[in-house]
Design an enzyme around this catalytic site. Sequence first.
Site, PDB file in Angstrom:
ATOM      1  N   THR A  22      -7.464  -3.678   7.164  1.00 32.71           N
ATOM      2  CA  THR A  22      -8.590  -3.940   7.103  1.00 32.71           C
ATOM      3  C   THR A  22      -8.787  -3.840   5.474  1.00 32.71           C
ATOM      4  OG1 THR A  22     -10.832  -3.139   8.994  1.00 32.71           O
ATOM      5  CG2 THR A  22     -11.227  -2.839   5.884  1.00 32.71           C
ATOM      6  N   CYS A  23      -7.262  -2.645   5.416  1.00 30.55           N
ATOM      7  CA  CYS A  23      -6.768  -2.140   3.887  1.00 30.55           C
ATOM      8  C   CYS A  23      -6.215  -3.500   3.016  1.00 30.55           C
ATOM      9  CB  CYS A  23      -5.718  -1.227   4.168  1.00 30.55           C
ATOM     10  SG  CYS A  23      -6.592  -0.190   5.646  1.00 30.55           S
ATOM     11  N   SER A  24      -5.718  -4.598   4.539  1.00 37.16           N
ATOM     12  CA  SER A  24      -4.632  -5.933   3.587  1.00 37.16           C
ATOM     13  C   SER A  24      -5.182  -6.799   3.388  1.00 37.16           C
ATOM     14  CB  SER A  24      -3.313  -5.817   4.947  1.00 37.16           C
ATOM     15  OG  SER A  24      -2.339  -4.768   4.940  1.00 37.16           O
ATOM     16  N   THR A  57      -2.499  -2.005   7.439  1.00 40.16           N
ATOM     17  CA  THR A  57      -2.927  -1.933   8.051  1.00 40.16           C
ATOM     18  C   THR A  57      -4.857  -3.592   8.122  1.00 40.16           C
ATOM     19  OG1 THR A  57      -4.557  -0.563   7.211  1.00 40.16           O
ATOM     20  CG2 THR A  57      -2.811   0.205   8.719  1.00 40.16           C
TER      21      THR A  57
END
Length: 181
Positions: free
Chosen positions: A54-56, A52
């Site tokens: 923001t996570c990546s 996803t």
Amino acid sequence: MIARNVPDVTFRTRVRDESIEGPNPFRWEDKTSADYFSGKRVILFSLPGAFTPTCSTYQLPDFEKLYGEFQAEGIDEIYCISVNDAFVMNAWGKAQGIDKIKLIPDGSGEFTRKMGMLVRKDNLGFGLRSWRYAAVINNGAIEKMFVEEGFSDNCETDPYGASSPQNILEALRADKDSAAA
Ligand code: BEZ
């Protein structure tokens, strides 16, 4: 309700095994909460999903970049957990070029549920996932939690700030300064 110790769970991981021939030299390896948390002071961060944005783009790569700074604050390991299976977590780590942060697959969501952090994300077609949070955990005992605001099912937004590596480093340094004062 926030647990005071991490829950006892068995995680189903996939590890590379060079003795296996063929194009997919991996086997299942069960790892327990004790394997990950006993005798170490660690950061655990949990997010809504591998791959996803923001996570990546921020959370996982920033923890990787700041790994040395966490070590300098007495952190032995940094773990990233998500309600995703081992195949997805391994593929995400590989795609992101991660070699310091260890990825933990909580595919069934058992650890996340027992941490009180499981939320519905049916509004995105995700099903049950983790609310975004991080924790400082010492020998299995939760020292401090960093939970994003607005904990809720089917949240329309994806708050990110409290569980960022920058915020946690600041808190670790402030704790160290106040202990020294
Ligand atoms: C994000 O990391 O940007 C994200 C997480 C969950 C749902 C949608 C986006």
